[in-house]
Design a protein around this motif. Sequence first.
Motif, PDB file in Angstrom:
ATOM      1  N   GLY A  45       0.820  -1.207   0.000  1.00  0.00           N
ATOM      2  CA  GLY A  45       0.000   0.000   0.000  1.00  0.00           C
ATOM      3  C   GLY A  45       0.851   1.253   0.000  1.00  0.00           C
ATOM      4  O   GLY A  45       0.576   2.213  -0.730  1.00  0.00           O
ATOM      5  N   SER A  49       0.937   3.833  -3.227  1.00  0.00           N
ATOM      6  CA  SER A  49       0.294   5.130  -3.019  1.00  0.00           C
ATOM      7  C   SER A  49       1.256   6.245  -2.606  1.00  0.00           C
ATOM      8  O   SER A  49       0.979   7.413  -2.838  1.00  0.00           O
ATOM      9  CB  SER A  49      -0.775   5.003  -1.942  1.00  0.00           C
ATOM     10  OG  SER A  49      -0.167   4.831  -0.665  1.00  0.00           O
ATOM     11  N   TYR A  54       0.325   4.129   5.731  1.00  0.00           N
ATOM     12  CA  TYR A  54       0.254   2.673   5.626  1.00  0.00           C
ATOM     13  C   TYR A  54       1.268   2.007   6.566  1.00  0.00           C
ATOM     14  O   TYR A  54       1.159   0.839   6.881  1.00  0.00           O
ATOM     15  CB  TYR A  54       0.533   2.193   4.197  1.00  0.00           C
ATOM     16  CG  TYR A  54      -0.658   2.265   3.294  1.00  0.00           C
ATOM     17  CD1 TYR A  54      -1.626   1.265   3.299  1.00  0.00           C
ATOM     18  CD2 TYR A  54      -0.835   3.330   2.424  1.00  0.00           C
ATOM     19  CE1 TYR A  54      -2.720   1.324   2.468  1.00  0.00           C
ATOM     20  CE2 TYR A  54      -1.923   3.405   1.581  1.00  0.00           C
ATOM     21  CZ  TYR A  54      -2.873   2.400   1.613  1.00  0.00           C
ATOM     22  OH  TYR A  54      -3.954   2.466   0.789  1.00  0.00           O
TER      23      TYR A  54
END
Length: 88
Positions: A45, A49, A54
């Motif tokens: 993640g 991103s 995260y």
Amino acid sequence: MTDNFNETMLFKPEKDKSKNIREILKKVYSSLESKGYKPTNQIIGYILSGDPTYITSHDGARKLIRQIDRDEILEELLNFYIGKETNE
């Protein structure tokens, strides 16, 4: 940097950097695991991103992983997966 966009640029990573990236990933993984997260999912993640939330701030994991560019993490993971050392 060249203005000729028809030529391929050569990227040369630092030799000792891969060891540091591995150590940071191991520490981050351990911190995520100790907090009850699925480390693989959280790291993916973050890589996809760029969102540092995260990664847990537990044990300084978020600060550690932000010391490395996400592209460098991907390069290290790919080289490890295909069994290639970056000591060229």
